[in-house]
Design a protein around this motif. Structure first.
Motif, mmCIF file in Angstrom:
data_model
loop_
_atom_site.group_PDB
_atom_site.id
_atom_site.type_symbol
_atom_site.label_atom_id
_atom_site.label_comp_id
_atom_site.label_asym_id
_atom_site.label_seq_id
_atom_site.Cartn_x
_atom_site.Cartn_y
_atom_site.Cartn_z
ATOM 1 N N GLY A 98 10.201 -6.074 -4.812
ATOM 2 C CA GLY A 98 8.561 -5.522 -4.284
ATOM 3 C C GLY A 98 8.397 -6.043 -2.732
ATOM 4 O O GLY A 98 7.141 -5.719 -2.420
ATOM 5 N N LEU A 99 9.131 -6.923 -2.361
ATOM 6 C CA LEU A 99 8.882 -7.578 -0.795
ATOM 7 C C LEU A 99 10.097 -7.022 -0.129
ATOM 8 O O LEU A 99 11.498 -7.385 -0.431
ATOM 9 C CB LEU A 99 9.138 -8.995 -1.135
ATOM 10 C CG LEU A 99 8.814 -9.874 -0.076
ATOM 11 C CD1 LEU A 99 7.540 -9.685 0.850
ATOM 12 C CD2 LEU A 99 8.911 -11.389 -0.243
ATOM 13 N N VAL A 100 9.666 -6.534 1.223
ATOM 14 C CA VAL A 100 10.664 -6.390 2.213
ATOM 15 C C VAL A 100 10.321 -6.953 3.265
ATOM 16 O O VAL A 100 9.061 -6.613 3.894
ATOM 17 C CB VAL A 100 10.677 -4.539 2.192
ATOM 18 C CG1 VAL A 100 11.570 -4.430 3.460
ATOM 19 C CG2 VAL A 100 11.458 -3.906 1.205
ATOM 20 N N LEU A 101 11.272 -7.719 4.028
ATOM 21 C CA LEU A 101 10.711 -8.608 5.031
ATOM 22 C C LEU A 101 11.819 -7.905 6.205
ATOM 23 O O LEU A 101 12.914 -8.226 6.035
ATOM 24 C CB LEU A 101 10.853 -10.000 5.001
ATOM 25 C CG LEU A 101 9.665 -10.675 4.047
ATOM 26 C CD1 LEU A 101 9.726 -12.063 4.262
ATOM 27 C CD2 LEU A 101 8.308 -10.014 4.599
ATOM 28 N N HIS A 102 11.035 -7.797 7.555
ATOM 29 C CA HIS A 102 11.908 -7.165 8.328
ATOM 30 C C HIS A 102 11.836 -8.605 9.425
ATOM 31 O O HIS A 102 10.682 -8.947 9.800
ATOM 32 C CB HIS A 102 11.401 -6.218 9.276
ATOM 33 C CG HIS A 102 11.217 -4.828 8.296
ATOM 34 N ND1 HIS A 102 12.205 -3.918 8.127
ATOM 35 C CD2 HIS A 102 10.204 -4.266 7.669
ATOM 36 C CE1 HIS A 102 12.002 -3.102 7.380
ATOM 37 N NE2 HIS A 102 10.792 -3.331 6.878
ATOM 38 N N VAL A 103 13.290 -9.036 9.567
ATOM 39 C CA VAL A 103 13.211 -10.407 10.613
ATOM 40 C C VAL A 103 13.649 -10.157 11.602
ATOM 41 O O VAL A 103 14.795 -9.526 12.136
ATOM 42 C CB VAL A 103 14.132 -11.221 9.741
ATOM 43 C CG1 VAL A 103 14.065 -12.675 10.425
ATOM 44 C CG2 VAL A 103 13.803 -11.463 8.378
ATOM 45 N N GLY A 104 12.514 -10.442 12.900
ATOM 46 C CA GLY A 104 13.016 -10.211 14.050
ATOM 47 C C GLY A 104 11.621 -9.792 14.942
ATOM 48 O O GLY A 104 10.477 -9.973 14.229
ATOM 49 N N ASN A 105 11.691 -9.674 16.251
ATOM 50 C CA ASN A 105 10.663 -9.069 16.894
ATOM 51 C C ASN A 105 9.905 -7.729 16.397
ATOM 52 O O ASN A 105 10.675 -6.811 16.151
ATOM 53 C CB ASN A 105 10.987 -8.709 18.438
ATOM 54 C CG ASN A 105 9.684 -8.753 19.378
ATOM 55 O OD1 ASN A 105 9.009 -7.903 18.964
ATOM 56 N ND2 ASN A 105 10.088 -9.446 20.418
ATOM 57 N N LEU A 106 8.644 -7.897 16.052
ATOM 58 C CA LEU A 106 7.899 -6.973 15.591
ATOM 59 C C LEU A 106 7.729 -5.635 16.293
ATOM 60 O O LEU A 106 8.053 -4.559 15.835
ATOM 61 C CB LEU A 106 6.449 -7.418 15.397
ATOM 62 C CG LEU A 106 5.284 -6.232 15.270
ATOM 63 C CD1 LEU A 106 5.165 -5.820 14.001
ATOM 64 C CD2 LEU A 106 4.033 -6.714 15.586
ATOM 65 N N PHE A 107 7.820 -5.659 17.766
ATOM 66 C CA PHE A 107 8.015 -4.504 18.501
ATOM 67 C C PHE A 107 9.512 -3.815 18.603
ATOM 68 O O PHE A 107 9.295 -2.678 19.143
ATOM 69 C CB PHE A 107 7.814 -4.852 20.040
ATOM 70 C CG PHE A 107 6.339 -5.463 20.194
ATOM 71 C CD1 PHE A 107 5.241 -4.591 20.143
ATOM 72 C CD2 PHE A 107 6.018 -7.001 20.268
ATOM 73 C CE1 PHE A 107 4.028 -5.124 20.362
ATOM 74 C CE2 PHE A 107 4.893 -7.373 20.278
ATOM 75 C CZ PHE A 107 3.670 -6.556 20.548
ATOM 76 N N ALA A 108 10.494 -4.285 17.609
ATOM 77 C CA ALA A 108 11.622 -3.808 17.312
ATOM 78 C C ALA A 108 11.432 -3.017 16.199
ATOM 79 O O ALA A 108 12.264 -2.173 15.960
ATOM 80 C CB ALA A 108 12.686 -4.836 17.511
ATOM 81 N N LEU A 109 10.522 -3.082 15.379
ATOM 82 C CA LEU A 109 10.200 -2.322 14.108
ATOM 83 C C LEU A 109 10.047 -0.892 14.628
ATOM 84 O O LEU A 109 8.933 -0.766 15.294
ATOM 85 C CB LEU A 109 9.333 -2.779 13.165
ATOM 86 C CG LEU A 109 9.168 -2.282 11.736
ATOM 87 C CD1 LEU A 109 10.398 -2.306 11.118
ATOM 88 C CD2 LEU A 109 8.128 -3.203 11.148
ATOM 89 N N ASP A 110 10.685 0.273 13.942
ATOM 90 C CA ASP A 110 10.271 1.259 13.998
ATOM 91 C C ASP A 110 9.736 2.225 13.018
ATOM 92 O O ASP A 110 9.843 1.396 11.919
ATOM 93 C CB ASP A 110 11.358 2.304 14.870
ATOM 94 C CG ASP A 110 12.398 2.469 13.895
ATOM 95 O OD1 ASP A 110 12.387 2.745 12.490
ATOM 96 O OD2 ASP A 110 13.636 2.130 14.407
ATOM 97 N N PRO A 111 8.843 3.166 12.968
ATOM 98 C CA PRO A 111 8.049 3.765 11.493
ATOM 99 C C PRO A 111 9.354 4.217 10.703
ATOM 100 O O PRO A 111 9.089 3.935 9.582
ATOM 101 C CB PRO A 111 7.627 4.967 12.237
ATOM 102 C CG PRO A 111 7.302 4.786 13.807
ATOM 103 C CD PRO A 111 8.372 3.844 14.175
ATOM 104 N N ALA A 112 10.573 4.553 10.939
ATOM 105 C CA ALA A 112 11.552 4.969 10.241
ATOM 106 C C ALA A 112 12.049 3.738 9.395
ATOM 107 O O ALA A 112 12.211 3.683 8.156
ATOM 108 C CB ALA A 112 12.489 5.701 10.734
ATOM 109 N N ALA A 113 12.290 2.656 10.006
ATOM 110 C CA ALA A 113 12.668 1.353 9.214
ATOM 111 C C ALA A 113 11.604 0.850 8.234
ATOM 112 O O ALA A 113 11.723 0.451 7.448
ATOM 113 C CB ALA A 113 13.038 0.356 10.190
ATOM 114 N N LEU A 114 10.191 1.108 8.873
ATOM 115 C CA LEU A 114 9.223 0.384 8.071
ATOM 116 C C LEU A 114 9.110 1.366 6.816
ATOM 117 O O LEU A 114 8.718 0.800 5.642
ATOM 118 C CB LEU A 114 7.964 0.430 8.687
ATOM 119 C CG LEU A 114 6.568 0.199 8.265
ATOM 120 C CD1 LEU A 114 6.617 -1.534 7.511
ATOM 121 C CD2 LEU A 114 5.249 0.209 9.186
ATOM 122 N N GLY A 115 8.894 2.603 6.959
ATOM 123 C CA GLY A 115 8.549 3.292 5.751
ATOM 124 C C GLY A 115 7.097 3.432 5.719
ATOM 125 O O GLY A 115 6.460 3.099 6.657
#
Length: 189
Positions: A98-115
């Protein structure tokens, strides 16, 4: 703030911002968002916050974003779980239970990867950023999760007393950031 600043804070264990228990304001005010059981909550710049443990224990799913791989390693060790790790564009994606962490610069996260997320909880992200970065941050959150309810914890004090971070962010600035972010998000759509 430069990325190296935060990497050095985690490496030297200079993490006074890391509370050893779930935040009381989160516990008191999250119900006001009216989220259903199993809601997916975005926690930007999450570190290894005990808030993540608490949100998971409440039956929510958590999507976090954290710059420091060390913080993420420590979080999963504290949870006693081994994540599945994959590369997701410029970020690494650590996932388990139930936990998904994206590791790196927040500004590199896009809506498709986040969901899709049902809410955003910001206890320490906005106040960690200097004023010029806060505009970009607010706009980025609006692009990642348009019209998503947010629970924001901020500090308002005489900035001359403490250089920051955390930085003082007034209610007036928060209102301005929300308005500006919504306008930018509508223009981008």
């Amino acid at each position: 703030m430069e990325e190296q600043f935060w990497h050095e804070r985690w490496q030297s264990n200079a993490t006074a911002f890391h509370e050893g228990r779930p935040n009381e304001l989160l516990q008191r005010h999250l119900p006001a968002l009216g989220l259903p059981q199993g809601a997916r909550i975005l926690v930007p710049l999450c570190g290894k916050s005990r808030d993540l443990h608490w949100l998971l224990a409440q039956g929510h799913q958590v999507a976090g974003v954290e710059l420091s791989r060390l913080a993420v390693e420590q979080l999963f060790a504290e949870l006693g779980t081994t994540p599945r790790i994959a590369t997701d564009g410029a970020l690494a994606r650590w996932e388990a239970d139930g936990l998904v962490l994206h590791v790196g610069n927040l500004f590199a996260l896009d809506p498709a990867a986040l969901g899709t997320v049902d809410a955003i909880y910001d206890r320490a992200a906005l106040v960690a950023l200097p004023e010029p970065m806060r505009r970009d941050y607010a706009a980025h959150l609006a692009a990642l999760a348009p019209a998503t309810p947010q629970l924001l914890i901020s500090f308002e004090y005489d900035q001359a007393l403490l250089a920051g971070p955390p930085f003082a962010v007034t209610e007036a600035e928060i209102r301005s950031l929300r308005t500006m972010a919504n306008i930018r998000a509508r223009r981008a759509a």
